[in-house]
Scaffold this motif. Sequence first.
Motif, PDB file in Angstrom:
ATOM      1  N   ARG A 197     -21.235 -21.645  23.379  1.00  0.00           N
ATOM      2  CA  ARG A 197     -20.856 -20.922  24.839  1.00  0.00           C
ATOM      3  C   ARG A 197     -21.543 -21.475  25.985  1.00  0.00           C
ATOM      4  O   ARG A 197     -22.757 -21.358  26.074  1.00  0.00           O
ATOM      5  N   PRO A 198     -20.830 -22.054  26.954  1.00  0.00           N
ATOM      6  CA  PRO A 198     -21.736 -22.643  27.955  1.00  0.00           C
ATOM      7  C   PRO A 198     -22.104 -21.468  29.022  1.00  0.00           C
ATOM      8  O   PRO A 198     -21.788 -20.198  28.778  1.00  0.00           O
ATOM      9  N   VAL A 199     -23.160 -21.955  29.890  1.00  0.00           N
ATOM     10  CA  VAL A 199     -23.333 -21.074  30.701  1.00  0.00           C
ATOM     11  C   VAL A 199     -22.630 -20.633  31.775  1.00  0.00           C
ATOM     12  O   VAL A 199     -21.881 -21.610  32.024  1.00  0.00           O
TER      13      VAL A 199
ATOM     14  N   GLY B  20     -23.067 -29.277  28.411  1.00  0.00           N
ATOM     15  CA  GLY B  20     -21.623 -29.597  28.411  1.00  0.00           C
ATOM     16  C   GLY B  20     -21.072 -30.508  29.796  1.00  0.00           C
ATOM     17  O   GLY B  20     -22.128 -30.971  30.241  1.00  0.00           O
ATOM     18  N   ILE B  21     -19.896 -30.340  30.075  1.00  0.00           N
ATOM     19  CA  ILE B  21     -19.258 -30.980  31.064  1.00  0.00           C
ATOM     20  C   ILE B  21     -18.523 -30.291  31.934  1.00  0.00           C
ATOM     21  O   ILE B  21     -17.731 -29.508  31.396  1.00  0.00           O
ATOM     22  N   GLY B  22     -18.536 -30.482  33.338  1.00  0.00           N
ATOM     23  CA  GLY B  22     -17.718 -29.524  34.163  1.00  0.00           C
ATOM     24  C   GLY B  22     -16.632 -30.553  34.579  1.00  0.00           C
ATOM     25  O   GLY B  22     -16.416 -31.705  34.577  1.00  0.00           O
ATOM     26  N   LYS B  23     -15.487 -29.831  34.828  1.00  0.00           N
ATOM     27  CA  LYS B  23     -14.283 -30.568  35.584  1.00  0.00           C
ATOM     28  C   LYS B  23     -13.505 -29.763  36.499  1.00  0.00           C
ATOM     29  O   LYS B  23     -13.279 -28.490  36.216  1.00  0.00           O
ATOM     30  N   TRP B  24     -13.008 -30.082  37.606  1.00  0.00           N
ATOM     31  CA  TRP B  24     -12.302 -29.619  38.661  1.00  0.00           C
ATOM     32  C   TRP B  24     -11.122 -29.721  38.385  1.00  0.00           C
ATOM     33  O   TRP B  24     -10.613 -30.873  38.082  1.00  0.00           O
ATOM     34  N   SER B  25     -10.125 -28.831  38.655  1.00  0.00           N
ATOM     35  CA  SER B  25      -8.679 -28.818  38.683  1.00  0.00           C
ATOM     36  C   SER B  25      -8.059 -27.961  39.678  1.00  0.00           C
ATOM     37  O   SER B  25      -8.750 -27.055  40.218  1.00  0.00           O
TER      38      SER B  25
ATOM     39  N   VAL C 244     -16.300 -25.481  32.701  1.00  0.00           N
ATOM     40  CA  VAL C 244     -17.158 -25.996  31.821  1.00  0.00           C
ATOM     41  C   VAL C 244     -16.772 -25.906  30.457  1.00  0.00           C
ATOM     42  O   VAL C 244     -16.679 -25.113  30.013  1.00  0.00           O
ATOM     43  N   THR C 245     -17.021 -27.155  29.722  1.00  0.00           N
ATOM     44  CA  THR C 245     -16.783 -27.203  28.400  1.00  0.00           C
ATOM     45  C   THR C 245     -18.090 -27.773  27.584  1.00  0.00           C
ATOM     46  O   THR C 245     -18.622 -28.755  27.952  1.00  0.00           O
TER      47      THR C 245
ATOM     48  N   SER D 250     -14.703 -20.897  32.875  1.00  0.00           N
ATOM     49  CA  SER D 250     -13.956 -21.268  34.001  1.00  0.00           C
ATOM     50  C   SER D 250     -14.348 -20.289  35.217  1.00  0.00           C
ATOM     51  O   SER D 250     -14.761 -19.187  35.000  1.00  0.00           O
ATOM     52  N   ASP D 251     -14.569 -20.855  36.465  1.00  0.00           N
ATOM     53  CA  ASP D 251     -14.555 -19.880  37.796  1.00  0.00           C
ATOM     54  C   ASP D 251     -13.778 -20.684  38.614  1.00  0.00           C
ATOM     55  O   ASP D 251     -13.332 -21.769  38.739  1.00  0.00           O
TER      56      ASP D 251
END
Length: 131
Positions: A21-23, A48-53, A85-86, A93-94
């Motif tokens: 589980r990511p922060v 992990g890695i973050g991604k915008w959408s 964040v995965t 997500s936020d």
Amino acid sequence: YWTVTKNGCESRDSIVITSYRPVAPAAGADQTICIGNAVLDATAPVYGIGKWSVYSGKATFADINNPKTVISQVGKGRNVLLWTVTNMICTLSDTVIINNNELDVSAGYDQIVCENRTTLEASAAPAGSTG
């Protein structure tokens, strides 16, 4: 440990539980802009890695994995962007809301004149504004 006892015999087994589980991500404060671009301010992932959408509305990301990326071509009105964040198989997500209050303004066509006067053809100022 899981222990089972029967007829004086005991058997034991164990498992390892791993949490990916990511922060909890933070997409940054909502913004109100008057032009079609902005700078986002999400927190960088600890793991992990973050991604915008785009959740709703319109925006183009300069770098979808950069938490502080620049967005352009932001749609007029309300735009909801998602920072996800995965970490391995887990995601959180936020959202951040970008309200684009950009106005359509036209001063009319460029003119070349020989007289001391001309007629300007500017667009009317939108209701509630001055111009």
